[in-house]
Design an enzyme around this catalytic site. Structure first.
Site, PDB file in Angstrom:
ATOM      1  N   HIS A  33       3.753  -2.210   3.174  1.00  0.00           N
ATOM      2  CA  HIS A  33       3.889  -0.866   2.596  1.00  0.00           C
ATOM      3  C   HIS A  33       5.259  -0.741   1.939  1.00  0.00           C
ATOM      4  CE1 HIS A  33       0.858  -0.618   5.781  1.00  0.00           C
ATOM      5  NE2 HIS A  33       0.329   0.392   5.103  1.00  0.00           N
TER       6      HIS A  33
ATOM      7  N   ASP B 216       0.811  -1.218   0.000  1.00  0.00           N
ATOM      8  CA  ASP B 216       0.000   0.000   0.000  1.00  0.00           C
ATOM      9  C   ASP B 216       0.846   1.271   0.000  1.00  0.00           C
ATOM     10  OD1 ASP B 216      -2.047  -1.791   0.250  1.00  0.00           O
ATOM     11  OD2 ASP B 216      -2.978  -0.831   1.984  1.00  0.00           O
TER      12      ASP B 216
END
Length: 621
Positions: free
Chosen positions: A180, A38
């Protein structure tokens, strides 16, 4: 980053591969896991892509629209290497706090930026920032909402070992992992975890592939956080293949793919996307031309590698080889205007090999190989065949094969027929009807009308090749059917079923079979043999009719090939001579009638005829 309270909600003719990375060998039925990243792209995304490419795995990237322009090269690479592009909003707001129009803009504007790489018409999964959704968000995003089932909290605890350990310790089949790619520790931890999970047998797939392979359709507005094993694995998307026909001075190229997959192609470059040409039928080209193609269920995250084939010249078709029973070899050119060249020693032919000018008589045991070529044509693929030592012509059996002599003998004796046109198909699996037919031919017996009429099986076709054989074998007690009165002749026969059928055949032939106690101890999988088959397998292994594999296994439930069946049939003939015969059953001898006296007289006690004695039961009755 995710709000702590919502964490848990969560690519001369040259064949080549294009830019898409070849994935780790994929098999159906394995453990699948999806890595998702993400908040990127970011400064560490390129390093992550290097690591993923090195390991041959794919991932899904939920990206922010406002980052796309700054990292367009990275996203272009990401898409080309088979990763999935996905939407994480424009600038990471809590969508539940926005109006419907604002939610639409957050998603639509990001999709529009991603379309610059993936092409107009692409579809994107959505992950709401913070995992925060409500009914309005579900209705406004216009796409499936993807959450997660494993969160190593890498945005907070920025330590690669911690990230690695949490991912590895929580991993399971069907999991979706949240990470991430904007943190270097997350990138390093993810790659370390991937190495360990690869060793544990996990296959890394995109989110689209995770659900497609398990037969689950993703619905707009619905939430998904994992996809555990459900008994379905449709397997990875297979690469398309090329075939062609010569039409004048052009080629008509056909591209094939697995059922249900759309083929995208280009004759310009390998940068395929949603806007590339869709294949609808054969393509006519003029060499030199290169075609790039990919098969896809979804070009974004559910597609094959891009493959390419370059056509420099029109290839000659392979010649046609035939050898008759007397050893007369004929070769016919497949392309008008080409010459045919051949070898008789099994070596690969070339345009410098012997030029074919007419029929040639070859000796038994000769391996022929031939090719075609000429001015303006590429040399064809070569064809080959064997004129065997026993006078059989095979296109797919050669002296270098372990089964050559057995197949040659089985064909010569008439036990086994080929599939026609010189094809024996030695590696094709043997079916129940075929095995019984082989034994029927081997026996030399003929089924009777009574045996045909008494055959109980309901799934036999009257005009089938196996009909007489199955009815004969049933009458002789060699085979059994199933409880539903079927025989299932087209079903592959397993090795333990072969053991029973051969044992019952030998018993019918009056042979005494060894009990073979302890014969299964040498097999690593001896305990996997069904209880009903143990005695038969023991006996057939003990007498040497059936053998195990090089790795020490027997594979009782695996099938047997036609080559293996040929080898067993040849061993069977030798075995029948060596096994002892059961003693023949004998009828009791009738006692002699008492002799009548020459003159009528009253018999005395001493001269009375003796009572007949009970006959002694002979051995073997």
């Amino acid at each position: 980053m995710k709000r702590i309270g919502l964490i848990l909600m969560a690519l001369v003719m040259v064949l080549s591969l294009s830019a898409m990375t070849a994935p780790v060998e994929a098999k159906t039925g394995g453990k699948l896991i999806a890595m998702t990243f993400d908040d990127g792209p970011g400064p560490y995304t390129d390093r992550l892509l290097d690591g993923l490419k090195e390991r041959g795995v794919h991932a899904t990237f939920f990206m922010l629209g406002n980052q796309v322009s700054s990292y367009q090269e990275e996203i272009t690479r990401m898409y080309a290497e088979g990763h999935q592009l996905a939407n994480h909003s424009w600038d990471h707001p809590d969508l539940t706090g926005l109006s419907n129009g604002q939610i639409y803009n957050q998603i639509h504007d990001t999709n529009a930026r991603l379309n610059r790489i993936a092409g107009a018409g692409s579809t994107y999964l959505v992950r709401a920032p913070y995992g925060s959704v409500n009914s309005r968000v579900r209705g406004a995003v216009g796409a499936p909402l993807i959450f997660w089932s494993i969160d190593p909290v890498d945005w907070r605890d920025r330590d690669s070992e911690t990230v690695k350990n949490r991912v590895v310790n929580q991993a399971y089949d069907g999991a979706i992992v949240l990470l991430h790619d904007i943190h270097p520790t997350s990138v390093d931890g993810a790659l370390k975890a991937i190495d360990i999970l690869l060793d544990q047998g996990y296959e890394f797939v995109t989110v689209n592939e995770l659900y497609r392979r398990r037969g689950v359709s993703l619905e707009s507005g619905s939430s998904y956080d994992d996809c555990g094993p459900n008994g379905t694995d449709l397997g990875p998307v297979q690469k398309p293949t090329f075939s062609y026909e010569v039409v004048g001075n052009q080629l008509q190229v056909t591209i094939s793919a697995q059922n249900g997959a759309q083929i995208y192609y280009s004759t310009e470059n390998g940068a395929l996307n949603q806007e590339s040409k869709k294949y609808t039928g054969p393509i006519t080209i003029s060499p030199p031309t290169t075609i790039w193609a990919a098969a896809a269920f979804n070009m974004n995250g559910s597609r094959s590698e891009v493959v390419s084939q370059r056509f420099e010249l029109i290839p000659a078709k392979a010649p046609r080889l035939n050898i008759d029973k007397e050893g007369l070899m004929t070769l016919t050119a497949g392309t008008q205007g080409t010459n045919v060249f051949y070898t008789l020693d099994g070596s690969a032919p070339s345009l410098s090999s012997t030029l074919y000018t007419g029929p040639v008589t070859v000796e038994p045991g000769t391996v022929v190989r031939a090719c075609a070529g000429g001015d303006g044509y590429l040399t064809s693929d070569y064809v080959g065949g064997t004129y065997s030592h026993l006078g059989n012509f095979f296109r797919d059996v050669f002296p270098t094969n372990w089964f050559y002599e057995e197949v040659d003998q089985a064909a010569q004796k008439g036990y086994m027929d080929g599939m026609g046109d010189g094809i024996f198909a030695p590696r094709k699996m043997l079916r129940r009807g075929q095995l019984v037919t082989l034994l029927y031919r081997y026996s030399g017996e003929t089924v009777t009308e009574e045996e045909l009429a008494a055959c109980p099986f309901t799934d036999l076709k009257a005009d089938s090749y196996y009909m007489e054989a199955v009815c004969w074998a049933n009458a002789k007690g060699i085979i059994n059917g199933y409880e539903d009165q079927s025989f299932r002749p087209q079903r592959d026969v397993t090795r333990q079923e072969m053991s029973k059928i051969f044992a019952q055949f030998l018993s019918y032939r009056g042979k005494i079979l060894p009990e073979g106690e302890g014969a299964l101890e040498k097999f690593t999988d001896g305990t996997e043999i069904s209880r009903w088959a143990v005695s038969y397998v023991q006996s057939m292994v003990a007498c040497g009719l059936l053998e195990g594999n090089e790795d020490g296994s027997f594979h009782p439930r695996h099938g047997a090939t036609r080559a293996q069946a040929a080898a067993v049939l040849i061993r069977l003939a030798d075995l029948e001579e060596s096994l002892p015969q059961k003693p023949e059953e004998t009828e009791p001898t009738e006692p002699a009638e008492p002799t009548e006296p020459t003159e009528p007289q009253e018999p005395t006690e001493d001269s009375a005829p003796t009572q007949p004695q009970e006959p002694t039961q002979s051995a073997g009755v």
